[in-house]
Design an enzyme around this catalytic site. Structure first.
Site, PDB file in Angstrom:
ATOM      1  N   CYS A 186     -20.191 -31.573  13.977  1.00  0.00           N
ATOM      2  CA  CYS A 186     -20.433 -32.356  13.209  1.00  0.00           C
ATOM      3  C   CYS A 186     -20.754 -31.597  11.488  1.00  0.00           C
ATOM      4  CB  CYS A 186     -22.037 -32.377  13.553  1.00  0.00           C
ATOM      5  SG  CYS A 186     -22.742 -34.155  12.646  1.00  0.00           S
ATOM      6  N   CYS A 216     -41.812 -37.579  27.946  1.00  0.00           N
ATOM      7  CA  CYS A 216     -40.544 -36.594  26.947  1.00  0.00           C
ATOM      8  C   CYS A 216     -41.600 -36.494  26.071  1.00  0.00           C
ATOM      9  CB  CYS A 216     -40.210 -38.359  26.285  1.00  0.00           C
ATOM     10  SG  CYS A 216     -41.656 -39.700  26.307  1.00  0.00           S
ATOM     11  N   TYR A 226     -44.917 -47.892  33.461  1.00  0.00           N
ATOM     12  CA  TYR A 226     -44.728 -47.516  33.276  1.00  0.00           C
ATOM     13  C   TYR A 226     -42.648 -47.561  33.996  1.00  0.00           C
ATOM     14  CZ  TYR A 226     -48.547 -45.412  30.936  1.00  0.00           C
ATOM     15  OH  TYR A 226     -49.802 -44.745  30.235  1.00  0.00           O
TER      16      TYR A 226
HETATM   17  N1  SAH Z   1     -39.340 -44.844  33.813  1.00  0.00           N
HETATM   18  C1  SAH Z   1     -38.295 -46.131  33.003  1.00  0.00           C
HETATM   19  C2  SAH Z   1     -38.853 -46.574  31.682  1.00  0.00           C
HETATM   20  C3  SAH Z   1     -39.551 -44.756  30.766  1.00  0.00           C
HETATM   21  S1  SAH Z   1     -39.778 -45.491  29.627  1.00  0.00           S
HETATM   22  C4  SAH Z   1     -37.218 -45.819  32.996  1.00  0.00           C
HETATM   23  O1  SAH Z   1     -36.946 -44.311  33.584  1.00  0.00           O
HETATM   24  O2  SAH Z   1     -36.141 -46.127  32.422  1.00  0.00           O
HETATM   25  C5  SAH Z   1     -41.542 -45.837  29.451  1.00  0.00           C
HETATM   26  C6  SAH Z   1     -41.387 -47.200  29.511  1.00  0.00           C
HETATM   27  O3  SAH Z   1     -43.328 -47.741  29.177  1.00  0.00           O
HETATM   28  C7  SAH Z   1     -41.389 -48.262  29.139  1.00  0.00           C
HETATM   29  O4  SAH Z   1     -39.920 -49.554  29.767  1.00  0.00           O
HETATM   30  C8  SAH Z   1     -42.431 -49.366  27.588  1.00  0.00           C
HETATM   31  O5  SAH Z   1     -42.181 -50.518  27.908  1.00  0.00           O
HETATM   32  C9  SAH Z   1     -43.424 -49.074  28.785  1.00  0.00           C
HETATM   33  N2  SAH Z   1     -44.841 -48.740  28.198  1.00  0.00           N
HETATM   34  C10 SAH Z   1     -44.905 -48.206  26.703  1.00  0.00           C
HETATM   35  N3  SAH Z   1     -46.448 -49.255  26.386  1.00  0.00           N
HETATM   36  C11 SAH Z   1     -47.016 -49.778  28.241  1.00  0.00           C
HETATM   37  C12 SAH Z   1     -48.058 -49.757  28.873  1.00  0.00           C
HETATM   38  N4  SAH Z   1     -49.103 -49.384  27.564  1.00  0.00           N
HETATM   39  N5  SAH Z   1     -48.010 -50.260  29.646  1.00  0.00           N
HETATM   40  C13 SAH Z   1     -47.339 -50.217  30.883  1.00  0.00           C
HETATM   41  N6  SAH Z   1     -45.735 -50.160  30.573  1.00  0.00           N
HETATM   42  C14 SAH Z   1     -45.945 -49.438  28.869  1.00  0.00           C
END
Ligand code: SAH
Length: 435
Positions: free
Chosen positions: A70, A389, A296
């Site tokens: 890139c 992450c 989450y």
């Molecule tokens: N496990 C899922 C999403 C992971 S990303 C997957 O693999 O697709 C993290 C997620 O946590 C997001 O959807 C975000 O909206 C949610 N999130 C962020 N803060 C939160 C909180 N305080 N309580 C509940 N969910 C939350």
């Protein structure tokens, strides 16, 4: 003092991928310098014991250095490691993880990073800022836009759509209404969501643009305007208007259909997501008796993936659109043993923990809060699978579980090739008290 040149040898790498050199009691962080490289380095900033530099003349290059595909990667804030051989990137990420956990005094083994078959064209979501007739990504640590012709980690289709859209917006002279372009491309179905984040819903000739682009790219199944009149860094506003198709796109992953709305999270690397989820499943060691809690949970990807192997699954998520997707996703797939709740994981979670065997947590970069950690410690949960992450917050949180849960291995998965980021999974098992 600055703007002088010194000859340095790189001895290590920081968490965010900068070379570390030492000279005369000074620690010098050098951008894009690899371990064992020697170079004439220009010092661009200097404080008491540390300095920052950039390579002026590379004298001894690393054998792992490669030509970056890139032309703008050296200034774009997106990729950190395009100039590094991919297999060596994995070695570096493992090394960075080892340092992170060692710094926290955690005695834990870091497994080899599970790499991607194709470290390019993997991203399924792209957000492109638009300002002053410029379209691009932000320069590192800045709001300046770096324009690009082709982003090597984005899918080809989203690059093609972006290029076409940019020309159209410029020709119609309506780019000034746009703050961001957001494209979601589902790799399992090829469905695309195109969203323009705008300062005003009334955009001249927008119908012409929509009609044109949906014919040109018939994989676009959703065209949305999202209104954001605020003046902060948050990309999406609250109001949205569907100009074409659905207000979501549908992907198929591991045989399960997932509807994904604009505001819902979805893993950006389809190929690696499979490896991540199967790894989590193996670590959780679930069976048809397992009662699982997925905190989450987003649109229910992990919950529904796991539901097929468990007795039942409960998912909790804070974003309303995402939990609506999750409920519907269970329904459209005929999955009856998954239930979803809209809730904040920082609220009291005890009620969800009752009677569960395994908990999966997959929090955003800031990790878990103490209340949740204490609830997990005080529950009867035997196993926690922590997907993270951000190694720094993972290490911080693991320290708090020490003594209550045992863990011995970090399993990294490279969800973000060519960037400094890495995803990790840790299995925590309840420490049984011997009486
Ligand atoms: N496990 C899922 C999403 C992971 S990303 C997957 O693999 O697709 C993290 C997620 O946590 C997001 O959807 C975000 O909206 C949610 N999130 C962020 N803060 C939160 C909180 N305080 N309580 C509940 N969910 C939350």
């Amino acid at each position: 003092m600055k703007n002088y040149v010194v000859y340095l040898k790189c001895i290590d790498i920081t968490n965010d991928g900068q070379g570390i050199c030492k000279k005369d009691g000074l620690v010098i962080f050098v951008k894009e310098m690899l371990i064992d490289e020697e170079a004439e380095v220009k010092i661009i900033a200097e404080k008491k014991n540390l300095a920052y530099g950039i390579i002026d003349k590379l004298i001894v290059p690393s054998k792992y250095r490669q030509e970056s595909l890139c032309p703008i990667s050296y200034k774009c804030g997106g990729c950190d490691f395009l100039y590094v051989d991919y297999n060596y990137q994995l070695v570096l990420k493992k090394h960075i993880l080892e340092q992170t956990f060692k710094n926290m005094d955690l005695n834990i083994k870091i497994n080899d990073v599970i790499g991607a078959d194709n470290p390019y064209e993997y991203r399924s979501k792209v957000q492109i800022p638009v300002n002053n007739h410029e379209f691009g990504f932000y320069r590192k640590y800045s709001n300046d836009i770096v324009e690009f012709d082709n982003c090597y980690i984005q899918s080809k289709l989203s690059n093609d759509i972006f290029k076409y859209l940019k020309e159209k917006l410029l020709n119609l002279r309506i780019d000034k209404y746009i703050r961001h372009i957001l494209i979601k491309h589902c790799f399992g179905t090829n469905e695309v969501m195109l969203c323009l984040i705008v300062k005003d819903f009334n955009i001249p000739n927008i119908e012409e643009l929509v009609n044109d682009i949906i014919i040109k790219f018939n994989d676009i199944k959703s065209f949305i305007l999202n209104l954001n009149t605020r003046n902060d860094n948050v990309i999406l506003g609250n109001e949205e208007k569907v100009l074409y198709g659905k207000n979501y796109v549908t992907d198929i992953f591991d045989g399960i259909k997932f509807n994904i709305s604009l505001k819902s999270f979805y893993q950006v690397n389809y190929e690696q997501m499979r490896k991540l989820y199967y790894l989590a499943k193996d670590l959780a060691d679930v069976n048809d008796q397992t009662k699982l809690l997925d905190l989450y949970c987003g649109i229910g990807t992990i919950s529904l993936f796991m539901a097929r192997f468990c007795k039942d699954v409960v998912g909790v998520e804070i974003v309303k659109e995402a939990i609506e997707n999750a409920k519907l996703n269970a329904e459209i797939n005929g999955i009856k043993n998954a239930t979803f709740y809209l809730d904040d994981a920082n609220n009291e979670m005890d009620k969800y923990l009752i009677d569960k065997d395994v908990v999966i947590v997959d929090p955003p970069r800031k990790g878990l809060n103490d209340k949740l950690i204490n609830s997990l410690i005080n529950s009867d949960i035997k196993k926690i699978v922590y997907i993270s992450c951000n190694p720094a917050t993972l290490a911080r949180d693991l320290c708090k579980f020490e003594g209550y849960f045992s863990f011995d291995t970090v399993y990294p998965v490279d969800m973000f090739p060519n960037t400094k980021h890495v995803e990790t999974v840790v299995l925590m098992s309840r420490v049984e008290l011997v009486v």
